[in-house]
Design a protein around this motif. Sequence first.
Motif, PDB file in Angstrom:
ATOM      1  N   LYS A 137       7.637  -3.674   9.004  1.00  0.00           N
ATOM      2  CA  LYS A 137       8.480  -3.904  10.182  1.00  0.00           C
ATOM      3  C   LYS A 137       9.478  -2.766  10.370  1.00  0.00           C
ATOM      4  N   HIS A 138      10.167  -2.394   9.288  1.00  0.00           N
ATOM      5  CA  HIS A 138      11.134  -1.308   9.384  1.00  0.00           C
ATOM      6  C   HIS A 138      10.454   0.003   9.764  1.00  0.00           C
ATOM      7  N   LEU A 139       9.299   0.273   9.180  1.00  0.00           N
ATOM      8  CA  LEU A 139       8.602   1.529   9.450  1.00  0.00           C
ATOM      9  C   LEU A 139       8.175   1.601  10.916  1.00  0.00           C
ATOM     10  N   GLU A 140       7.704   0.500  11.461  1.00  0.00           N
ATOM     11  CA  GLU A 140       7.297   0.484  12.862  1.00  0.00           C
ATOM     12  C   GLU A 140       8.480   0.797  13.776  1.00  0.00           C
ATOM     13  N   VAL A 141       9.636   0.218  13.478  1.00  0.00           N
ATOM     14  CA  VAL A 141      10.829   0.482  14.291  1.00  0.00           C
ATOM     15  C   VAL A 141      11.231   1.950  14.183  1.00  0.00           C
ATOM     16  N   LEU A 142      11.232   2.484  12.960  1.00  0.00           N
ATOM     17  CA  LEU A 142      11.615   3.888  12.764  1.00  0.00           C
ATOM     18  C   LEU A 142      10.658   4.821  13.491  1.00  0.00           C
TER      19      LEU A 142
ATOM     20  N   ASP B 179      10.450  -5.533  -6.713  1.00  0.00           N
ATOM     21  CA  ASP B 179      11.446  -5.860  -5.686  1.00  0.00           C
ATOM     22  C   ASP B 179      12.747  -5.177  -6.064  1.00  0.00           C
ATOM     23  N   HIS B 180      13.210  -4.260  -5.195  1.00  0.00           N
ATOM     24  CA  HIS B 180      14.438  -3.515  -5.493  1.00  0.00           C
ATOM     25  C   HIS B 180      15.672  -4.092  -4.809  1.00  0.00           C
ATOM     26  N   GLY B 181      15.498  -5.132  -4.005  1.00  0.00           N
ATOM     27  CA  GLY B 181      16.643  -5.791  -3.392  1.00  0.00           C
ATOM     28  C   GLY B 181      17.208  -5.100  -2.164  1.00  0.00           C
ATOM     29  N   GLN B 182      16.590  -4.014  -1.719  1.00  0.00           N
ATOM     30  CA  GLN B 182      17.063  -3.287  -0.536  1.00  0.00           C
ATOM     31  C   GLN B 182      16.324  -3.778   0.711  1.00  0.00           C
ATOM     32  N   HIS B 183      16.973  -3.647   1.863  1.00  0.00           N
ATOM     33  CA  HIS B 183      16.305  -4.001   3.113  1.00  0.00           C
ATOM     34  C   HIS B 183      15.123  -3.066   3.370  1.00  0.00           C
ATOM     35  N   PHE B 184      15.322  -1.764   3.138  1.00  0.00           N
ATOM     36  CA  PHE B 184      14.260  -0.776   3.306  1.00  0.00           C
ATOM     37  C   PHE B 184      14.554   0.401   2.395  1.00  0.00           C
ATOM     38  N   ALA B 185      13.606   0.704   1.536  1.00  0.00           N
ATOM     39  CA  ALA B 185      13.730   1.856   0.642  1.00  0.00           C
ATOM     40  C   ALA B 185      12.337   2.257   0.206  1.00  0.00           C
ATOM     41  N   THR B 186      12.176   3.528  -0.130  1.00  0.00           N
ATOM     42  CA  THR B 186      10.900   4.012  -0.661  1.00  0.00           C
ATOM     43  C   THR B 186      11.050   4.226  -2.159  1.00  0.00           C
TER      44      THR B 186
ATOM     45  N   GLU C 139      -1.501 -11.931  -5.276  1.00  0.00           N
ATOM     46  CA  GLU C 139      -2.092 -11.472  -4.016  1.00  0.00           C
ATOM     47  C   GLU C 139      -1.075 -10.693  -3.186  1.00  0.00           C
ATOM     48  N   LYS C 140      -1.493  -9.541  -2.728  1.00  0.00           N
ATOM     49  CA  LYS C 140      -0.674  -8.681  -1.879  1.00  0.00           C
ATOM     50  C   LYS C 140      -1.545  -8.115  -0.770  1.00  0.00           C
ATOM     51  N   ASN C 141      -0.920  -7.795   0.354  1.00  0.00           N
ATOM     52  CA  ASN C 141      -1.629  -7.091   1.416  1.00  0.00           C
ATOM     53  C   ASN C 141      -1.640  -5.600   1.104  1.00  0.00           C
TER      54      ASN C 141
ATOM     55  N   ALA D 207       8.292  -6.632   5.325  1.00  0.00           N
ATOM     56  CA  ALA D 207       9.578  -6.049   5.713  1.00  0.00           C
ATOM     57  C   ALA D 207       9.472  -4.527   5.803  1.00  0.00           C
ATOM     58  N   TYR D 208       8.760  -3.919   4.853  1.00  0.00           N
ATOM     59  CA  TYR D 208       8.576  -2.467   4.887  1.00  0.00           C
ATOM     60  C   TYR D 208       7.854  -2.062   6.172  1.00  0.00           C
TER      61      TYR D 208
END
Length: 401
Positions: free
Chosen positions: A259-264, A174-181, A223-225, A256-257
């Motif tokens: 969701k952001h990617l879909e919007v972009l 977890d890097h604490g950013q809203h969206f980052a790669t 567990e992760k998706n 969150a990743y």
Amino acid sequence: MNKVLVIGAGGVGSVVIHKMVQLSDIFADITLASRRIFKCDEIAASVKERTGVTIKTAEVDADDVEALSALIDKLGVSLVVNVALPYQDLNIMDACLKSGVNYLDTANYEPRDVAKFEYSWQWAYQQRFEEAGLMALLGSGFDPGVTNIYTAYAKKHLLDRIDTLDILDCNGGDHGQHFATNFNPEINIREVTAPVHHWEKGEWVTTPAMSNKQPFDFPAVGEKNMYQMYHEELESLVKHLPEIKRARFWMTFGDAYIKHLEVLQNVGMTRIDPVMYEGKEIIPLQFLKAVLPNPGDLGKTTKGKTCIGNIMTGEKDGKEKTVYVYNICDHEECFAEVGSQAVSYTTGVPAMIGAALMLSGQWSGKGVFNMEQLDPDPFMDMLNKHGLPWEAHELDKPLDF
């Protein structure tokens, strides 16, 4: 005395350099080069502060074959380690052939205008490298790289035959950013949004990007998706181990990743074709890269672990067997050691190891090689010694998806 040139001053390049100076008996003379020399100087300063070792820096445009060849000749290196952009692989290979030096990279070539993983362009260099008496090692990162070695190790020691291969890449940090790669945003987003290919019964099966999601309980992470993707090591592994009936690649992403990617995507910001803006052509994805957080800066805030490995089912001594070979890497421990987060670390360390094996002569050959074509044992041994220890466990049953 071994002299090596590392091209690329991003997060992976920084890890490669920090790890190379720990093996001064192999890497006696190191030069780091990039189009932006100030980035090389920053890494050199970090190395000096952490280890007391001085490395050289240089400025070069890796797209300019003549200039790069001239730099190689001037330095007198015997190996070029390419951790620049995958668009530049062929130019760097051309410069190595021109100067008569060996070559190593961490990711296969892809053209700038098409998001396409394919080894054909680099495999086409086989005859030229072979006739020149040179070695080109492709994909000495983690995936591709370590995942290829895990497969070769399993075939040599754990399974007589591999029927199914699943590569599972989990970043639980977890890097604490809203969206980052966690690595180059342009390359990351091109990967994630590309159509999915997997190998099934002798042919490639194509499905839409992000259309296959599976939960998985990862060791030390939970567990992760994870989502099915295409990754280049699948192409080389099914070529060199044609017994494999099914090969898939999976990577985890948080909600969150996604969701952001879909919007972009919906607003066109992941496009790689040029658009006109105020009388100038721009590539939307390259502009997005410019405004997103720099992956090299994420190490300061990233906490948690990665878990990357292979689940392979096949036959051993006439009985079905499933094995899971994986590494767990801690973001904060990586940052404490080399100033980078674990995604850069897990790519940079294998690049250093591949280079060390080539320079020491433990890996040698004439032509173009993928990792699984070489003896996995010395590589697996160095992984344990240099920060990426692995575990191998037998599972009760194959994956049920």
